[in-house]
Design a protein around this motif. Structure first.
Motif, PDB file in Angstrom:
ATOM      1  N   MET A  92       3.249   2.883  -7.128  1.00  0.00           N
ATOM      2  CA  MET A  92       2.907   2.695  -5.717  1.00  0.00           C
ATOM      3  C   MET A  92       2.623   1.225  -5.408  1.00  0.00           C
ATOM      4  O   MET A  92       3.010   0.722  -4.351  1.00  0.00           O
ATOM      5  CB  MET A  92       1.694   3.552  -5.322  1.00  0.00           C
ATOM      6  CG  MET A  92       2.041   4.983  -5.028  1.00  0.00           C
ATOM      7  SD  MET A  92       3.194   5.119  -3.630  1.00  0.00           S
ATOM      8  CE  MET A  92       3.433   6.905  -3.613  1.00  0.00           C
ATOM      9  N   ALA A  93       1.940   0.549  -6.327  1.00  0.00           N
ATOM     10  CA  ALA A  93       1.676  -0.884  -6.119  1.00  0.00           C
ATOM     11  C   ALA A  93       3.008  -1.642  -6.046  1.00  0.00           C
ATOM     12  O   ALA A  93       3.210  -2.473  -5.156  1.00  0.00           O
ATOM     13  CB  ALA A  93       0.800  -1.429  -7.241  1.00  0.00           C
ATOM     14  N   ALA A  94       3.915  -1.311  -6.953  1.00  0.00           N
ATOM     15  CA  ALA A  94       5.222  -1.990  -6.970  1.00  0.00           C
ATOM     16  C   ALA A  94       6.028  -1.679  -5.714  1.00  0.00           C
ATOM     17  O   ALA A  94       6.812  -2.509  -5.237  1.00  0.00           O
ATOM     18  CB  ALA A  94       6.005  -1.566  -8.215  1.00  0.00           C
ATOM     19  N   ILE A 117      -6.639   0.791 -10.187  1.00  0.00           N
ATOM     20  CA  ILE A 117      -6.118   0.509  -8.832  1.00  0.00           C
ATOM     21  C   ILE A 117      -6.414  -0.950  -8.464  1.00  0.00           C
ATOM     22  O   ILE A 117      -5.544  -1.666  -7.966  1.00  0.00           O
ATOM     23  CB  ILE A 117      -6.739   1.484  -7.806  1.00  0.00           C
ATOM     24  CG1 ILE A 117      -6.309   2.924  -8.103  1.00  0.00           C
ATOM     25  CG2 ILE A 117      -6.352   1.094  -6.388  1.00  0.00           C
ATOM     26  CD1 ILE A 117      -7.089   3.986  -7.339  1.00  0.00           C
ATOM     27  N   LYS A 118      -7.642  -1.366  -8.750  1.00  0.00           N
ATOM     28  CA  LYS A 118      -8.002  -2.766  -8.433  1.00  0.00           C
ATOM     29  C   LYS A 118      -7.140  -3.733  -9.227  1.00  0.00           C
ATOM     30  O   LYS A 118      -6.665  -4.739  -8.700  1.00  0.00           O
ATOM     31  CB  LYS A 118      -9.480  -3.004  -8.752  1.00  0.00           C
ATOM     32  CG  LYS A 118     -10.413  -2.369  -7.736  1.00  0.00           C
ATOM     33  CD  LYS A 118     -11.863  -2.676  -8.079  1.00  0.00           C
ATOM     34  CE  LYS A 118     -12.797  -2.059  -7.058  1.00  0.00           C
ATOM     35  NZ  LYS A 118     -14.201  -2.105  -7.471  1.00  0.00           N
ATOM     36  N   GLU A 119      -6.946  -3.436 -10.512  1.00  0.00           N
ATOM     37  CA  GLU A 119      -6.143  -4.328 -11.360  1.00  0.00           C
ATOM     38  C   GLU A 119      -4.697  -4.424 -10.878  1.00  0.00           C
ATOM     39  O   GLU A 119      -4.029  -5.426 -11.087  1.00  0.00           O
ATOM     40  CB  GLU A 119      -6.174  -3.841 -12.811  1.00  0.00           C
ATOM     41  CG  GLU A 119      -7.479  -4.212 -13.500  1.00  0.00           C
ATOM     42  CD  GLU A 119      -7.640  -3.556 -14.870  1.00  0.00           C
ATOM     43  OE1 GLU A 119      -8.693  -3.780 -15.485  1.00  0.00           O
ATOM     44  OE2 GLU A 119      -6.738  -2.810 -15.307  1.00  0.00           O
ATOM     45  N   SER A 120      -4.243  -3.360 -10.213  1.00  0.00           N
ATOM     46  CA  SER A 120      -2.854  -3.390  -9.724  1.00  0.00           C
ATOM     47  C   SER A 120      -2.751  -4.090  -8.372  1.00  0.00           C
ATOM     48  O   SER A 120      -1.667  -4.180  -7.795  1.00  0.00           O
ATOM     49  CB  SER A 120      -2.299  -1.976  -9.649  1.00  0.00           C
ATOM     50  OG  SER A 120      -2.871  -1.333  -8.548  1.00  0.00           O
ATOM     51  N   GLY A 121      -3.886  -4.543  -7.847  1.00  0.00           N
ATOM     52  CA  GLY A 121      -3.866  -5.342  -6.618  1.00  0.00           C
ATOM     53  C   GLY A 121      -4.034  -4.562  -5.327  1.00  0.00           C
ATOM     54  O   GLY A 121      -3.881  -5.124  -4.242  1.00  0.00           O
TER      55      GLY A 121
END
Ligand SMILES: O=C(CO)[C@H](O)[C@H](O)COP(=O)(O)O
Ligand SMILES: [Fe+2]
Length: 237
Positions: A92-94, A117-121
């Motif tokens: 989803m981040a990508a 989730i935070k680490e993925s931005g």
């Protein structure tokens, strides 16, 4: 001496996010653009897997196409009504999601998921179904960007607003004065005042906005109701 307080001193503001679940799904790109042109602050995208809820919508490939179609601007709030929400964080981040809102009922390790989730931005949203108490969400409230109090059983648009969820919103607002609090399900001109008075500031509205002949006016009405409640709360402090 009279104390003068800025009326807009609250850390949160009124934001309206149409749920595009109720739109013509064959034209999602243009429906998203239409909602933004009508004044939406963000877009609420409902992901359903047919397992956590008895309905299927779409996944990250659709989100990737939507992002390409609508550009970088619209904020995508992903409402992840899925089992094992851990597996879709990176895809989803990508794909271009901005916020990943998962259900506490779907995971045994909310802390780790929040971290991923935070680490993925992305920003973190944490949702509770109508049968889940707000005390189960509370321990995580200081680590998340938004709490979502469901006001229908997740799975379908067009259901009746559950007013008996409002004490959860009031309690969250009293305990976490600057947290973004979202309501989702059956919210429209008839129910917005209850949500606003309870302290919700992020408003998801599907059928009431999309099904209207005049979505711009409905969005403006919803935002005004919430903004007025925020102003009143600020003055009452
Ligand atoms: O998460 C949802 C359903 O599970 C939808 O976001 C919600 O139902 C919005 O649609 P409506 O305003 O028509 O109820
Ligand atoms: Fe939703």
């Amino acid at each position: 001496m009279r104390t003068v307080r800025a009326v807009n001193s609250m850390a949160y503001s009124a934001k309206i996010g149409p749920s595009i679940l109720s739109s013509d799904l064959s034209c999602l790109g243009s429906e998203c653009v239409r909602m933004m042109e009508c004044g939406a602050d963000y877009l609420h995208l409902d992901v359903m897997d047919g397992h956590f809820v008895p309905n299927i919508t779409f996944g990250h490939p659709m989100v990737e196409c939507l992002r390409k179609s609508v550009g970088q601007d619209p904020f995508f709030d992903m409402h992840m009504m899925v089992s094992r929400p851990e597996q879709w964080v990176k895809p989803m981040a990508a794909a271009g999601a901005n916020q990943y809102t998962f259900h506490i009922e779907a995971t045994t390790n909310p802390g780790n998921l929040i971290k991923e989730i935070k680490e993925s931005g992305m920003k973190v949203g944490l949702a509770i179904k109508p049968g889940t108490t707000v005390e189960e969400l509370a321990p995580w409230a200081n680590q998340i960007d938004m709490a979502l109090v469901m006001t229908v059983e997740p799975g379908f648009g067009g259901q009746k607003f559950m007013e008996d969820m409002m004490p959860k919103v009031s309690w969250l607002r009293s305990q976490f004065p600057s947290l973004d609090i979202e309501v989702d399900g059956g919210v429209g001109p008839d129910s917005i005042h209850k949500c606003a008075e309870a302290g919700a500031n992020m408003i998801v509205s599907g059928s009431a906005v999309i099904g209207s002949d005049d979505p711009r006016s409905v969005i403006a009405l919803l935002r005004t109701a919430v903004a007025e409640a925020i102003q009143k709360r600020s003055l009452d402090r």
